[in-house]
Design an enzyme around this catalytic site. Structure first.
Site, short mmCIF file in Angstrom:
data_model
loop_
_atom_site.label_atom_id
_atom_site.label_comp_id
_atom_site.label_asym_id
_atom_site.label_seq_id
_atom_site.Cartn_x
_atom_site.Cartn_y
_atom_site.Cartn_z
N GLU A 181 0.97 -1.82 0.06
CA GLU A 181 0.04 0.07 -0.10
C GLU A 181 1.18 0.89 -0.01
O GLU A 181 0.91 1.70 1.20
CB GLU A 181 -1.04 0.15 0.80
CG GLU A 181 -1.85 1.20 1.07
CD GLU A 181 -2.71 1.49 2.83
OE1 GLU A 181 -2.82 -0.01 3.40
OE2 GLU A 181 -3.36 1.91 3.08
N LYS A 223 -2.60 -2.07 -3.02
CA LYS A 223 -3.79 -1.60 -1.96
C LYS A 223 -3.37 0.22 -2.47
O LYS A 223 -2.75 0.59 -1.81
CB LYS A 223 -3.80 -1.44 -1.62
CG LYS A 223 -5.05 -0.35 -0.01
CD LYS A 223 -5.17 -1.03 0.85
CE LYS A 223 -5.75 -0.39 2.44
NZ LYS A 223 -6.02 -0.28 3.42
N SER A 265 -10.20 3.81 -0.10
CA SER A 265 -11.01 4.77 -0.18
C SER A 265 -10.85 6.21 0.17
O SER A 265 -10.65 6.97 -0.69
CB SER A 265 -12.54 4.62 0.19
OG SER A 265 -12.42 5.06 1.75
N GLY A 266 -9.27 6.48 0.93
CA GLY A 266 -8.65 7.95 0.14
C GLY A 266 -9.48 9.40 0.66
O GLY A 266 -8.63 10.46 0.32
N ARG A 297 -13.11 4.09 5.27
CA ARG A 297 -13.79 5.17 6.17
C ARG A 297 -15.01 5.24 5.01
O ARG A 297 -15.89 5.13 5.62
CB ARG A 297 -13.20 6.22 5.33
CG ARG A 297 -11.84 6.57 7.06
CD ARG A 297 -10.85 7.84 6.79
NE ARG A 297 -10.32 7.84 5.72
CZ ARG A 297 -8.94 8.18 4.80
NH1 ARG A 297 -9.33 9.37 5.42
NH2 ARG A 297 -8.47 8.27 4.38
P1 13P Z 1 -9.80 4.13 3.68
O1 13P Z 1 -10.07 3.88 2.70
O2 13P Z 1 -10.55 5.11 4.78
O3 13P Z 1 -8.35 4.90 3.05
O4 13P Z 1 -7.93 3.37 4.57
C1 13P Z 1 -7.93 2.09 3.96
C2 13P Z 1 -6.39 1.99 4.53
O5 13P Z 1 -6.70 0.33 5.13
C3 13P Z 1 -5.37 2.58 4.63
O6 13P Z 1 -4.49 2.50 4.89
#
Ligand code: 13P
Length: 348
Positions: A181, A223, A265-266, A297
């Site tokens: 990620e 990811k 989802s960022g 989120r």
């Molecule tokens: P979000 O979908 O809230 O960005 O989080 C995913 C995540 O695991 C970030 O490390």
């Protein structure tokens, strides 16, 4: 140039590929529920709920009722659901796969002006061996990069790519699928093109490092962030433009050997994240990877709000397993690809 180094055995490769295929099976995605106790504190605060053990446990109980795969934080990984079964067992009993967050948070990248890296490589092999014994199937490690006029720097890109690659091979050697990620934050006023350019450079470095570290790509998940304009960008883009930029950038960097791309989802709203993923899946370019979600989120925001509004429902915490509250995914009206759906709603 040395001969190929057998970093993992054929049996390990098969095990890793099988796990990846299970994770990206049609209609499945990942619920990223791996917030640390400190991060959960912010969420609880946002719904005026006390960040105490009982509430965190209640929330984890809810999250473990989804039909997707779930990624957990260490503490929750070892907690028990109603009925005394550990959370991972609950998730597995519904055909889910569960993962564990193995990074230990961000730290400054020494000698730089505000760049960061993620700590947690020391002792990682021993941790992974233990998590595997405790039936974890995948792991998560996030490295964060920011877009600015002169950032991310080459040093930050290289350092974070290398850290992700070290983590990935250690996980694989312990039978755990690494979720790789490299998250590029949406903070700033950059436009879509700038995000596409930076994401491409970051992913190119990540795949070079994964190759250098002899990582078995078929046994990994990527990811990434979607390619989106910065939050403060004044120019608006359609979901199709976002999808086209995202797939074009993946084309240039991610080998087809990678079976699954699970987007974060960022900070997008639940609706935006659903519609953008739908547009990405429908984008008329060749897509050799399975595309799905690993949202935090964008899967939990509504559930949290409902909980915040209905505090009295906390008493269901004490009821018998048959009466447990549960989370379910709602199909968004504009979300139409196969049986994939997202958005979690809370049912008491
Ligand atoms: P979000 O979908 O809230 O960005 O989080 C995913 C995540 O695991 C970030 O490390």
């Amino acid at each position: 140039m040395p001969y190929p180094y057998p970093a993992i055995t054929p049996e390990q490769k098969k095990e890793l590929s099988d796990i990846v295929n299970q994770i990206v099976a049609p209609g499945k995605g990942i619920l990223a529920a791996d917030e640390s106790t400190r991060s959960i504190a912010k969420w609880m605060q946002s719904i005026s709920t006390e960040n105490k053990e009982e509430n965190r446990h209640f929330y984890c109980q809810l999250l473990s009722t989804v039909d997707d795969h779930v990624n957990l934080f260490h503490k929750m990984f070892y907690q028990k659901a109603h009925g005394g079964r550990p959370f991972p067992q609950v998730i597995k009993s519904k055909g889910g796969v569960f993962g564990i967050k193995v990074d230990k948070g961000m730290v400054p990248l020494a000698g730089t002006n505000g760049k960061t890296t993620t700590q947690g490589l020391d002792g990682l092999s021993e941790c992974c061996a233990q998590y595997k014994k405790d039936r974890a199937d995948f792991a998560k490690r996030c490295c964060v990069l920011k877009i600015g006029e002169h950032t991310p720097s080459v040093l930050a890109i290289m350092e974070n790519a290398n850290v992700l690659a070290c983590y990935a091979i250690v996980c694989q050697q312990n039978g755990i699928v690494p979720t790789v990620e490299p998250e590029i934050l949406p903070d700033g006023d950059h436009d879509l093109k700038r995000c596409q350019y930076v994401t491409e450079k970051v992913l190119a470095a990540v795949y070079k490092a994964l190759s250098d570290h002899h990582v078995y790509l078929e046994g990994t998940l990527l990811k990434p962030n979607m390619v989106t304009p910065g939050h403060a960008c004044t120019q608006k883009y359609s979901n199709e433009e976002i999808a086209m930029a995202t797939i074009t950038e993946l084309h240039c960097t991610v080998p087809p050997a990678v079976s699954g791309v699970t987007f974060l989802s960022g900070g997008q709203s639940e609706e935006e994240a659903s519609i953008n993923l739908n547009a990405i899946i429908k984008c008329p370019l060749l897509k050799p990877w399975v595309l799905t979600f690993s949202y935090g989120r964008a899967l939990q925001a509504s559930a949290l709000k409902v909980w915040g509004r209905k505090k009295e429902n906390l008493k269901v915490h004490q009821v018998s397993p048959g009466q447990q509250p549960c989370l379910s995914r709602k199909v968004h009206p504009k979300w139409s690809v196969g049986s994939r759906s997202q958005r979690i709603s809370l049912h008491f």
